[in-house]
Design an enzyme around this catalytic site. Structure first.
Site, short mmCIF file in Angstrom:
data_model
loop_
_atom_site.label_atom_id
_atom_site.label_comp_id
_atom_site.label_asym_id
_atom_site.label_seq_id
_atom_site.Cartn_x
_atom_site.Cartn_y
_atom_site.Cartn_z
NE ARG A 1 -2.60 1.17 3.63
CZ ARG A 1 -3.48 1.21 4.63
NH1 ARG A 1 -4.79 1.25 4.36
NH2 ARG A 1 -3.07 1.19 5.88
CG ASP B 1 -4.14 2.69 11.02
OD1 ASP B 1 -5.11 3.36 11.41
OD2 ASP B 1 -4.17 2.02 9.96
#
Length: 567
Positions: free
Chosen positions: A182, A468
């Site tokens: 990603r 996150d």
């Protein structure tokens, strides 16, 4: 050595260490390192520069369109399906067939591109490892470049890690997860690499360097003739997917590989994107392997999209789960859309971390994971995400028990009942109360996440959950909205309204609590005070910043002068 404001070094900072061999127009301002030089080769940088030059105006336009959409929402408009693309939504088309190498994606593990993490995740027993340059990584020069080195070694199969503290050497098993990568979102710059006098686009650096070095070995060892594979974050509109599709075609042409070799799953993690799912798949139809429910970012985006709508305030974030009508509608429509177009519909993240010192609490946490995964598989999802290797057996068991030997549910779970989902379903205001405890948790999590991010960690265990950037973003935007509108904490029954004064007191008390939880020594060494300033400023700003990490990025950019740094 000097820390510059992102994009531009402080006055007096000299140019780059001459040891990087760079093509014309490229200027590297990050620290020189022999390992990094194997990634930052002249030809790899030339490829990144070509991508930047070809697509920068398209990227700029897409980001301007985001600003224009935000202006409309702030003036009272609501996101919805675009009448101009009805023909795509109603047309009978499908994406390219799923490559056999990634037909089975029942459980995927995610994590930063840190060396030990990469080995453990590939060995975890998951079907896929999504290696993250985005929300689980603090994008310092060291983290980004070491991440590229780590992935190159992983694709080559040679990656090892010698943990001296544990006297243990980590290396890859014979059977490993399939690797997806990603890159960062379109909005993030890479301020250590300048191209034609301006910072490079972060995602083109992440994608370009990884693709350039790894496409050939990856297709041989992992992709069975396909790949590399990617996850694409933070999109708001199909025009952004079209840019990615063009980037992929440009990369395939450069590498001399077949069109449609590169495959990507798009995270549907912004509210505007839920109305563009067919259009996003259509733009990427030769390169798509589905969509994913990026649910934490989706909640963040709901607040951000409706930042000027005081009638759409969220309850405490712990109450905004997948059983809320707007979240269930989003998941159901995503499944129907993906399966109708012949690709995977991936479920959301299980953020729990095993609680080693409390078996009862650990079992309760695993039971929550089981319930969540059972809901996903029964709804028709083809796979799910886990943040910790310890959750993989639990997740895998649920999916295997309910799917049998089938690699996915693309043909089995059509979800035609979801065809009736409306704009109103997708925008329904979530139910629940707001409390002082919710304000406190947002503040505590937000400050601790920013502190970790500033010191190089983008994936942070807090209160038995792996946090996150998305969870810190929910904390920030919710606090901002509650303060702006002076909302009543209606769950406490005391009639207290949120104000800047109340928030300041909460910040003070939560900082004291953080200090007592982490210990005086760690508190002193960590960047908690700096993090507190950033988080507090963001929560009380007159206008809401689009992304917390854009502001915080200024603190981690380090530009190096030529030659050895004079300390």
């Amino acid at each position: 050595m000097d820390t510059g404001t992102y994009g531009y070094p402080k006055q007096g900072v000299k140019k780059i260490d001459p040891s990087y061999d760079v093509p014309e127009g490229v200027d590297i301002r990050g620290r020189y390192d022999e390992e990094f030089a194997k990634i930052l080769t002249k030809d790899a940088l030339k490829f990144v520069a070509e991508l930047q030059r070809e697509f920068r105006s398209h990227i700029r336009y897409a980001l301007e369109c985001r600003k224009e959409a935000k202006r409309r929402y702030n003036e009272g408009a609501l996101p919805g399906f675009d009448p101009a693309t009805r023909y795509i939504r109603e047309g009978e088309w499908v994406c390219a067939p799923v490559p056999p190498a990634v037909a089975d994606r029942k459980v995927e593990i995610t994590g930063p591109v840190e060396r030990k993490m990469v080995i453990n995740a590939l060995n975890s027993g998951a079907k896929v490892f999504m290696a993250d340059f985005e929300d689980a990584l603090s994008p310092s020069w060291e983290n980004l470049m070491r991440g590229q080195v780590n992935l190159k070694d992983a694709v080559a199969g040679t990656i090892t890690f010698n943990d001296k503290a544990r006297n243990k050497v980590y290396k890859l098993n014979d059977q490993t997860a399939k690797l997806f990568v990603r890159p960062r979102g379109w909005h993030l710059p890479e301020a250590h690499i300048f191209i034609d006098g301006e910072p490079a686009t972060g995602c083109l650096v992440d994608f370009g360097l990884y693709f350039y070095h790894n496409h050939a070995p990856f297709r041989q060892t992992q992709g069975a003739g396909f790949g590399p594979f990617f996850y694409l974050p933070k999109m708001e509109h199909s025009r952004e997917a079209k840019i990615w599709n063009n980037v992929f075609e440009r990369a395939e042409k450069m590498a001399g590989i077949e069109r449609g070799s590169i495959r990507a799953t798009v995270l549907i993690e912004t509210l505007p994107a839920v109305f563009q799912m067919n259009e996003i798949l259509y733009e990427l139809r030769d390169h798509s392997v589905g969509l994913n429910c990026g649910r934490w970012d989706y909640i963040f985006s709901y607040v951000k999209t409706f930042q000027a709508h005081p009638d759409r305030l969220l309850p405490d974030r712990v109450l905004v789960g997948m059983t809320q009508h707007f979240m269930k509608s989003y998941s159901d429509l995503l499944i129907r859309t993906c399966h109708r177009r012949g690709v995977h519909a991936m479920g959301g993240m299980a953020a729990q971390i095993p609680i080693r010192d409390d078996p009862a609490a650990n079992e309760a946490a695993l039971e929550l994971v089981r319930k969540d995964k059972l809901r996903e598989v029964k709804a028709g999802h083809d796979g799910t995400w886990a943040a910790h290797p310890g959750l993989i057996p639990t997740c895998m068991e649920v999916f295997n028990n309910n799917m049998g030997n089938a690699p996915n549910q693309i043909k089995a779970a059509k979800r035609n009942d979801a065809a009736s989902i409306t704009e109103e379903d997708l925008l329904q205001i979530p139910r629940g109360v707001r409390t002082i405890d919710g304000l406190r948790l947002n503040t505590r999590v937000g400050i601790q996440y920013v502190a970790a991010w500033l010191t190089g960690s983008g994936s942070v265990p807090l209160y038995n959950l792996m946090e996150d950037a998305a969870t810190a973003e929910i904390s920030r935007v919710q606090n901002w909205q509650w303060i702006k509108y002076g909302v009543e904490l209606n769950g406490d029954g005391l009639g207290v309204r949120v104000s800047k004064e109340l928030f300041s007191r909460v910040v003070e008390e939560e900082m004291a609590r953080i200090e007592s939880e982490v210990g005086k020594d760690k508190f002193k060494k960590g960047m908690y005070k700096e993090a507190c300033k950033i988080f507090k400023r963001q929560c009380t700003a007159p206008t809401l910043d689009d992304f917390l990490t854009l502001d915080a990025y200024n603190y981690i950019v380090i530009h190096h002068p030529k030659g050895p740094a004079k300390l």
